[in-house]
Scaffold this active site. Structure first.
Site: not given
Ligand code: SAH
Length: 386
Positions: A221, A242-243, A269, A330
């Protein structure tokens, strides 16, 4: 000025220090104009506080001041100056940071992010929405910014009955701005990037993690690659996943900007990527997991927990002995205790032992108020597989 009267239950809640009052804790609402400053009172009419009124959100009142003082331009100017002074002492080694973090800076539901001389603003309630041009004006006066962008394309605004919008409030849309964070430079686009362009809340964790990251690193990510770029300075080889196609392209451009050749970015993904890596028997010396907020509301905490579990489980499997896991959540709705519990389950399921090297949170430019638990959302743990 409009007046809100608290119920006895509302009074006992508000007396404990929380800066919000929910609609069902109000007994009476008199002459309150949506978004205006109103007075909060006890049943007997005694003054309690001043704050923003919303006629749409469940949060009907947001505390601005506990004093009977005028809430005018000079009041807001002082609050903004205070926010700036705090950042001058708490933030170092970067040209990109959060200048105003809503309630934590006494300006409820206002976000101001600073990228060098460019500012990005978000108004998250009817109260700050009305004051947008006043805030832009005060910021212009205090900082002479090159541009101010309004990034009001956020779902939470719908709870206040406010539209999604993006606007240039001052200057021109700046395009990509070069900023620095420690010894890394990166490009940020406040007009079209995620959030207001960058995940500023992870800044201190990114620079701190470098201390432990060596060898072969995975930044899962990665967004615009910031954990990866910092890690690339101390490690042999880094891969970021990252996507978002724009994010990985930006990350690659940022690697070039820093002349880093040991880092590679891939669109993908992360769930699938980790699964494949486990199947292939890959091993890493360090893994960063920084997924988006899976638990957007209380209702989907259990689904979110499954997501965090799957990711962390696979990451722990992929770590060599002695390897480092930098893992974050988060999601405000997933407590720190719950996050630790999930990690403990992962450890047990993998038959591994993990030790906490550092327990961290959001950067100091996103200060947490003791009386406002909602201001603490980012959990970040540095763990070592022993
Ligand atoms: N670590 C970054 C911030 C990450 S934010 C930093 O420090 O700047 C979360 C990122 O996850 C976003 O960039 C988003 O595009 C990406 N994302 C969301 N779901 C994903 C998925 N299933 N696989 C890969 N990336 C995903």
């Amino acid at each position: 000025m409009g007046r809100l009267t608290l119920t006895p239950k509302g009074l006992s809640w508000f007396s404990k220090g929380h800066p919000w009052v929910y609609r069902n804790d109000l007994e009476k609402i008199q002459d309150a104009i949506p978004g205006s400053i109103v007075t909060l009172e006890k049943k007997n009419g005694a003054f309690l506080a001043r704050g923003f009124y919303s006629d749409r959100s469940k949060i009907a009142f947001r505390l601005v001041s506990r004093n009977q003082e005028p809430i005018d331009r000079s009041f807001w100017e002082k609050r903004l100056q205070r926010a700036h002074q705090y950042r001058q002492s708490a933030v170092e080694g970067t040209s990109a940071y959060r200048l105003v973090y809503g309630e934590s800076d006494g300006i409820p539901s206002l976000i101001v992010d600073r990228y060098g001389s460019h500012f990005a603003l978000q108004t998250l309630s009817q109260g700050t929405e009305i004051l947008t041009s006043l805030f832009a004006d005060i910021l212009s006066h205090l900082f002479q910014p090159s541009s101010i962008i309004l990034r009001n394309d956020l779902a939470v605004r719908e709870m206040e009955g406010l539209p999604q919008e993006k606007k240039v409030l001052l200057g021109q849309s700046p395009g990509k701005i070069e900023v620095y964070e420690g010894n890394i430079r990166y490009l940020v686009d406040p007009w079209s990037g995620q959030k207001t362009g960058a995940y500023l809340d992870q800044r201190e964790n990114r620079t701190a993690a470098v201390r432990y990251l060596r060898g072969h690193i995975l930044d899962a990510f990665c967004y615009q690659g910031l954990f990866a770029l910092h890690a690339a300075r101390s490690s042999t080889k880094v891969i970021g996943v990252d996507s978002s196609q724009e994010a990985v392209e930006q990350a690659a451009e940022n690697a070039g900007l820093n002349a880093l050749r040991n880092v590679e970015f891939r669109k993908g993904n992360v769930f699938d990527f980790l699964k494949e890596q486990v199947e292939e028997g890959s091993q890493y010396d360090g893994i960063i997991l920084d997924p988006p907020a899976f638990a957007k509301s209380k209702e989907n905490v259990s689904g979110a927990a499954r997501g965090y579990k799957e990711l962390n489980l696979r990451a722990i499997r992929l770590l060599k002995r002695g390897g480092i896991l930098v893992t974050s959540s988060c999601s405000y709705n997933l407590s720190e205790a719950k996050f630790l519990e999930i990690l403990k389950e992962c450890e047990r399921d993998c038959g591994a032992t993990l030790r906490i090297i550092e327990k961290r949170g959001q950067g100091a430019d996103h200060p947490i108020l003791l009386s406002f638990p909602e201001s603490y959302y980012l959990k970040c743990l540095f763990l070592q597989k022993v």
